[in-house]
Design a protein around this motif. Structure first.
Motif, PDB file in Angstrom:
ATOM      1  N   LEU A  47       0.946  -1.157  -0.117  1.00 38.86           N
ATOM      2  CA  LEU A  47       0.059  -0.086  -0.095  1.00 38.86           C
ATOM      3  C   LEU A  47       0.918   1.210  -0.201  1.00 38.86           C
ATOM      4  O   LEU A  47       1.545   1.396   1.063  1.00 38.86           O
ATOM      5  CB  LEU A  47      -0.816  -0.092   1.162  1.00 38.86           C
ATOM      6  N   ALA A  48       1.127   1.889  -1.178  1.00 36.63           N
ATOM      7  CA  ALA A  48       2.042   2.913  -1.221  1.00 36.63           C
ATOM      8  C   ALA A  48       1.475   3.947  -2.514  1.00 36.63           C
ATOM      9  O   ALA A  48       0.807   3.445  -3.585  1.00 36.63           O
ATOM     10  CB  ALA A  48       3.345   2.732  -1.525  1.00 36.63           C
ATOM     11  N   ASP A  49       1.671   5.297  -2.337  1.00 45.29           N
ATOM     12  CA  ASP A  49       1.225   6.163  -3.513  1.00 45.29           C
ATOM     13  C   ASP A  49       2.766   6.827  -3.981  1.00 45.29           C
ATOM     14  O   ASP A  49       3.560   7.400  -3.202  1.00 45.29           O
ATOM     15  CB  ASP A  49       0.526   7.448  -2.998  1.00 45.29           C
ATOM     16  N   LEU A  50       3.261   6.239  -5.215  1.00 47.87           N
ATOM     17  CA  LEU A  50       4.380   6.754  -5.801  1.00 47.87           C
ATOM     18  C   LEU A  50       4.553   8.194  -5.925  1.00 47.87           C
ATOM     19  O   LEU A  50       5.594   8.560  -5.655  1.00 47.87           O
ATOM     20  CB  LEU A  50       4.697   6.059  -7.050  1.00 47.87           C
ATOM     21  N   LEU A  51       3.262   8.773  -6.109  1.00 49.05           N
ATOM     22  CA  LEU A  51       3.538  10.357  -6.013  1.00 49.05           C
ATOM     23  C   LEU A  51       3.758  10.920  -4.862  1.00 49.05           C
ATOM     24  O   LEU A  51       4.487  12.177  -4.706  1.00 49.05           O
ATOM     25  CB  LEU A  51       2.214  10.859  -6.652  1.00 49.05           C
ATOM     26  N   GLU A  52       3.546  10.262  -3.789  1.00 41.92           N
ATOM     27  CA  GLU A  52       3.828  10.757  -2.303  1.00 41.92           C
ATOM     28  C   GLU A  52       5.221  10.330  -1.880  1.00 41.92           C
ATOM     29  O   GLU A  52       6.092  10.960  -1.363  1.00 41.92           O
ATOM     30  CB  GLU A  52       2.885  10.587  -1.398  1.00 41.92           C
ATOM     31  N   ASP A  53       5.428   9.138  -2.168  1.00 44.79           N
ATOM     32  CA  ASP A  53       6.851   8.285  -1.299  1.00 44.79           C
ATOM     33  C   ASP A  53       7.255   7.235  -2.379  1.00 44.79           C
ATOM     34  O   ASP A  53       6.960   6.089  -2.122  1.00 44.79           O
ATOM     35  CB  ASP A  53       6.397   7.975  -0.163  1.00 44.79           C
TER      36      ASP A  53
END
Length: 217
Positions: free
Chosen positions: A105-111
């Motif tokens: 669970l991760a957002d590439l735009l954020e981290d």
């Protein structure tokens, strides 16, 4: 023009009910969508043995599941929708790759630092889910050690008109989700900044599929 997605809390049209519907459809009929099958075919063309896969906005992980099942060493599904986690685990178990697949669970735009580079990076129907779609493709390109495979709406008048109507509907029903049609030239520029160039393109009525390869010096 339904997308898969990776765009933060604006993804309020996606949930576990839809994820389980996708899981049942996949287990019954196999991989759906001409663009998904094209992505898998191109990845196989370049060779899967020993390859690692990152499927950004991969939902329940059908594409990485197919690639790992067909010979890739391991795969990671990257999502911002937590409701996909359970069905993704069930899919991996059902096709016999649970020990070679993970869900992050991760957002590439954020981290983007949370996701390790991989030989093959997939972005199926993802860049259309965010105003920052081209930047997301650029981040994904930076993770690709060999190949980036992406699909997105063709930049044509009919798709742009449909996207506008779709967004009007989402505003009326008080949903935050919006769809976007991005110029392919901008996607190419973002990929080029990370050393990748477009090598193949396939166009359907709605979706365009592109292969980007790392340029070796």
């Amino acid at each position: 023009m339904p997308c898969s997605c990776c765009a933060g809390e604006s993804l309020d049209i996606f949930g576990e009910r839809g994820a389980r519907r996708e899981l049942r459809r996949y287990l019954r009929n196999g991989l759906g969508g001409d663009d998904a099958r094209q992505i898998v075919s191109w990845a196989e063309d370049r060779g899967l043995e020993g390859a690692t896969v990152v499927d950004v906005g991969g939902g329940i992980g059908q594409i990485q599941g197919e690639l790992v099942r067909r010979g890739a060493a391991g795969g990671t599904v990257v999502e911002v929708v937590g409701a996909y986690a359970g069905p993704a685990a069930e899919l991996a178990e059902a096709v016999g790759i649970a020990d070679r697949s993970e869900f992050v669970l991760a957002d590439l735009l954020e981290d983007a630092s949370r996701i390790a580079p991989a030989d093959i990076v997939v972005l199926r129907r993802v860049v259309c889910c965010s105003r920052e779609g081209p930047a997301l493709l650029g981040i994904a390109a930076g993770k690709a050690q060999r190949t980036l495979l992406a699909s997105y709406p063709r930049d044509r008048a009919l798709n742009r008109a449909f996207s506008r109507l779709e967004n009007v509907f989402f505003r009326l029903v008080r949903r935050r989700f919006r769809s976007f049609v991005h110029p392919p030239d901008e996607l190419d520029r973002q990929a080029a900044r990370k050393g990748l160039r477009r090598t193949r393109t396939s166009r359907g009525a709605v979706w365009e599929t592109a292969e980007f390869e790392l340029v070796r010096s």
